[in-house]
Write a protein that holds these residues in place. Structure first.
Motif, PDB file in Angstrom:
ATOM      1  N   UNK A  50       0.867  -1.183   0.000  1.00 20.51           N
ATOM      2  CA  UNK A  50       0.000   0.000   0.000  1.00 20.51           C
ATOM      3  C   UNK A  50       0.903   1.232   0.000  1.00 20.51           C
ATOM      4  N   UNK A  51       1.320   1.656  -1.183  1.00 16.07           N
ATOM      5  CA  UNK A  51       2.315   2.713  -1.262  1.00 16.07           C
ATOM      6  C   UNK A  51       1.750   4.043  -1.758  1.00 16.07           C
ATOM      7  N   UNK A  52       0.414   4.157  -1.796  1.00 14.62           N
ATOM      8  CA  UNK A  52      -0.220   5.404  -2.214  1.00 14.62           C
ATOM      9  C   UNK A  52      -0.379   6.304  -0.992  1.00 14.62           C
ATOM     10  N   UNK A  53       0.500   7.307  -0.894  1.00 15.24           N
ATOM     11  CA  UNK A  53       0.528   8.138   0.309  1.00 15.24           C
ATOM     12  C   UNK A  53      -0.764   8.913   0.499  1.00 15.24           C
ATOM     13  N   UNK A  54      -1.399   9.336  -0.588  1.00 19.37           N
ATOM     14  CA  UNK A  54      -2.650  10.085  -0.479  1.00 19.37           C
ATOM     15  C   UNK A  54      -3.749   9.209   0.125  1.00 19.37           C
ATOM     16  N   UNK A  55      -3.891   7.978  -0.369  1.00 18.75           N
ATOM     17  CA  UNK A  55      -4.891   7.066   0.172  1.00 18.75           C
ATOM     18  C   UNK A  55      -4.574   6.696   1.619  1.00 18.75           C
ATOM     19  N   UNK A  56      -3.291   6.604   1.926  1.00 20.10           N
ATOM     20  CA  UNK A  56      -2.879   6.222   3.279  1.00 20.10           C
ATOM     21  C   UNK A  56      -3.020   7.356   4.281  1.00 20.10           C
ATOM     22  N   UNK A  57      -3.495   8.505   3.811  1.00 20.02           N
ATOM     23  CA  UNK A  57      -3.801   9.631   4.689  1.00 20.02           C
ATOM     24  C   UNK A  57      -5.311   9.842   4.794  1.00 20.02           C
ATOM     25  N   UNK A  58      -6.069   8.900   4.232  1.00 18.64           N
ATOM     26  CA  UNK A  58      -7.528   8.989   4.221  1.00 18.64           C
ATOM     27  C   UNK A  58      -8.091   7.993   5.233  1.00 18.64           C
ATOM     28  N   UNK A  59      -8.723   8.496   6.281  1.00 24.36           N
ATOM     29  CA  UNK A  59      -9.221   7.631   7.349  1.00 24.36           C
ATOM     30  C   UNK A  59     -10.215   6.600   6.818  1.00 24.36           C
ATOM     31  N   UNK A  60     -11.106   7.021   5.931  1.00 22.57           N
ATOM     32  CA  UNK A  60     -12.096   6.103   5.377  1.00 22.57           C
ATOM     33  C   UNK A  60     -11.448   4.938   4.645  1.00 22.57           C
ATOM     34  N   UNK A  61     -10.435   5.229   3.847  1.00 23.68           N
ATOM     35  CA  UNK A  61      -9.719   4.186   3.108  1.00 23.68           C
ATOM     36  C   UNK A  61      -9.008   3.250   4.073  1.00 23.68           C
ATOM     37  N   UNK A  62      -8.356   3.812   5.065  1.00 22.51           N
ATOM     38  CA  UNK A  62      -7.602   3.012   6.038  1.00 22.51           C
ATOM     39  C   UNK A  62      -8.523   2.088   6.840  1.00 22.51           C
ATOM     40  N   UNK A  63      -9.687   2.566   7.195  1.00 22.75           N
ATOM     41  CA  UNK A  63     -10.626   1.743   7.968  1.00 22.75           C
ATOM     42  C   UNK A  63     -11.093   0.522   7.189  1.00 22.75           C
ATOM     43  N   UNK A  64     -11.115   0.636   5.859  1.00 18.92           N
ATOM     44  CA  UNK A  64     -11.623  -0.455   5.019  1.00 18.92           C
ATOM     45  C   UNK A  64     -10.562  -1.478   4.626  1.00 18.92           C
ATOM     46  N   UNK A  65      -9.295  -1.129   4.771  1.00 24.12           N
ATOM     47  CA  UNK A  65      -8.211  -2.003   4.297  1.00 24.12           C
ATOM     48  C   UNK A  65      -8.307  -3.436   4.824  1.00 24.12           C
ATOM     49  N   UNK A  66      -8.575  -3.667   6.114  1.00 26.51           N
ATOM     50  CA  UNK A  66      -8.610  -5.049   6.608  1.00 26.51           C
ATOM     51  C   UNK A  66      -9.695  -5.909   5.959  1.00 26.51           C
ATOM     52  N   UNK A  67     -10.675  -5.284   5.350  1.00 28.66           N
ATOM     53  CA  UNK A  67     -11.797  -6.027   4.797  1.00 28.66           C
ATOM     54  C   UNK A  67     -11.702  -6.170   3.280  1.00 28.66           C
ATOM     55  N   UNK A  68     -10.558  -5.776   2.738  1.00 25.80           N
ATOM     56  CA  UNK A  68     -10.311  -5.897   1.302  1.00 25.80           C
ATOM     57  C   UNK A  68      -9.299  -7.001   1.047  1.00 25.80           C
ATOM     58  N   UNK A  69      -9.243  -7.456  -0.206  1.00 24.37           N
ATOM     59  CA  UNK A  69      -8.228  -8.424  -0.594  1.00 24.37           C
ATOM     60  C   UNK A  69      -6.880  -7.722  -0.630  1.00 24.37           C
ATOM     61  N   UNK A  70      -5.897  -8.320  -0.029  1.00 23.06           N
ATOM     62  CA  UNK A  70      -4.576  -7.717   0.019  1.00 23.06           C
ATOM     63  C   UNK A  70      -3.536  -8.820   0.026  1.00 23.06           C
ATOM     64  N   UNK A  71      -2.292  -8.458  -0.189  1.00 23.72           N
ATOM     65  CA  UNK A  71      -1.184  -9.410  -0.144  1.00 23.72           C
ATOM     66  C   UNK A  71      -0.335  -9.115   1.081  1.00 23.72           C
ATOM     67  N   UNK A  72       0.122 -10.169   1.739  1.00 23.51           N
ATOM     68  CA  UNK A  72       1.010 -10.009   2.874  1.00 23.51           C
ATOM     69  C   UNK A  72       2.390  -9.637   2.376  1.00 23.51           C
ATOM     70  N   UNK A  73       3.268  -9.111   3.247  1.00 30.13           N
ATOM     71  CA  UNK A  73       4.629  -8.770   2.813  1.00 30.13           C
ATOM     72  C   UNK A  73       5.356  -9.961   2.216  1.00 30.13           C
ATOM     73  N   UNK A  74       5.123 -11.160   2.777  1.00 32.60           N
ATOM     74  CA  UNK A  74       5.788 -12.361   2.273  1.00 32.60           C
ATOM     75  C   UNK A  74       5.357 -12.679   0.846  1.00 32.60           C
ATOM     76  N   UNK A  75       4.060 -12.510   0.547  1.00 32.61           N
ATOM     77  CA  UNK A  75       3.552 -12.795  -0.796  1.00 32.61           C
ATOM     78  C   UNK A  75       4.109 -11.805  -1.812  1.00 32.61           C
TER      79      UNK A  75
END
Length: 283
Positions: A249-274
Motif C-alpha cells: 500500500x504505497x499510495x501516500x494520499x490514500x494512506x492519509x484517508x481515514x475512510x480508506x484506512x478503515x476499510x483495508x482489513x476487509x479488502x483483498x490484500x497481499x502479505x509482505x511475504x507474498x
C-alpha cells in the motif's frame, strides 16, 4: 518504590490520559529540536489521522478494561501465574520481572503474530502505511488491532499473574516507550547503539518501518530489545536507507484517508511475504 506501586494500584483514568498526552507533547517538541529526518509533510494534518486512531484505541480499551481487571483479580485469588509461583522477591524485582514478561507477551508476541497471520496483518498494516513516521505514529492502530492487542494483554496478565499495579506500570511505560521509539528524533549514534542493547531505541525501531522485507519483519519489540535479539528478529539498517511505508500500500494520499484506512482489513490484500515472493519469481 512502595509509594509508586500504591499509586499505580489506583491510578485515576485522568492520570493515564495525562501520561498519553504528555508523552506526545514532549516528543512532538523534541522532534523540532533534534529531528532524525526533515520530513516533507504538514505535521498537524498528519497528526490528525493518527490522533483519530489514538482516540479509537482509547474507545476500544475503556469499555474492555474491566476484563483486564477481572483477569488480574482471578490470578491473585487463585494463586495463578508466574509471579504468583515465584518465591518472595523484593518489590523492585517483582515489578521488573512482571513488566518484562508483559512486554514479551502483550507487545512482542502480539506484534510478531500480527505479522505472521494474514487476517491480523490486514488490521496491523494500517500502522505501517504511515509514510512520515513520528511520535504520533505510535498510536496509529485500526480499532480491530486494538481489540487484538487487548486480548494479548489479557493473555499476558493471565500467564504472568500480574497484579493491577504492575499492569498499570507496564501500560504507562509501554505508551511512553512507543512514543519514544517512533519519534522523529536523532540521538548520537553511539548513544542509540548502547540503548538498543537494553531498550528499543528510535533507530532500532525505524528499521521495522522500512517498506519491504526482511526489515518489515524485524525489531518487533516495544520496551526491551532483548526479545528481538533472543529470538533472532533483530535487524540493522542505516537510517539513510530507510524508506517508510509498506510495499503493498504505497499510495501516500490514500494512506492519509481515514475512510480508506478503515476499510483495508476487509479488502483483498497481499502479505509482505507474498509480495516479496512474487517479486522474486519475476526476476
Amino acid at each position: 518504590m512502595e509509594s509508586i506501586y500504591t499509586y499505580f494500584e489506583t491510578i485515576p483514568p485522568a492520570h493515564r490520559s495525562l501520561i498519553l498526552v504528555s508523552g506526545i507533547a514532549f516528543f512532538w517538541i523534541l522532534e523540532y529540536i533534534i529531528p532524525l529526518f526533515q520530513l516533507n509533510y504538514k505535521k498537524i494534518k498528519h497528526a490528525g489521522v493518527n490522533i483519530f486512531f489514538t482516540l479509537t484505541t482509547v474507545l476500544v480499551n475503556f469499555p474492555l478494561a474491566f476484563l483486564l481487571l477481572k483477569t488480574s483479580d482471578w490470578t491473585i485469588a487463585n494463586n495463578f501465574g508466574i509471579l504468583q509461583w515465584l518465591p518472595e522477591l523484593p518489590l523492585w524485582a517483582k515489578i521488573l520481572i512482571g513488566v518484562m514478561l508483559l512486554d514479551l507477551l502483550a507487545a512482542w508476541l502480539a506484534h510478531w503474530v500480527e505479522h505472521k497471520i494474514k487476517l491480523l496483518w490486514g488490521f496491523h498494516i494500517i500502522h505501517h502505511t504511515d509514510h512520515q513516521v513520528d511520535t504520533t505514529t505510535a498510536n496509529r492502530h485500526h480499532p480491530g488491532e486494538s481489540v487484538v492487542r487487548f486480548a494479548f494483554t489479557c493473555f499476558g496478565t493471565l500467564i504472568v499473574g500480574a497484579p493491577v499495579a504492575i499492569i498499570m506500570i507496564y501500560q504507562a511505560l509501554s505508551v511512553i516507550f512507543s512514543q519514544f521509539n517512533h519519534a522523529n528524533i536523532s540521538l548520537p549514534k553511539k548513544m542509540d547503539n548502547v540503548l538498543s542493547w537494553i531498550i528499543v531505541s528510535p533507530d532500532m525501531h525505524k528499521v521495522h518501518h522500512h517498506y519491504k522485507l526482511p526489515y518489515t519483519d524485524s525489531n518487533y519489540g516495544n520496551i526491551f530489545s532483548l526479545w528481538d535479539r533472543l529470538f533472532g528478529t533483530f535487524q540493522k539498517l542505516p537510517k539513510e536507507d530507510i524508506v517508510y511505508g509498506v510495499d503493498t500500500y504505497f499510495n501516500e494520499k490514500e494512506n492519509s484517508n481515514i475512510g480508506v484506512l478503515m476499510k483495508i482489513p476487509f479488502k483483498t490484500y497481499k502479505s509482505p511475504e507474498e509480495v516479496d515472493l512474487k517479486a522474486t519469481n519475476q526476476l
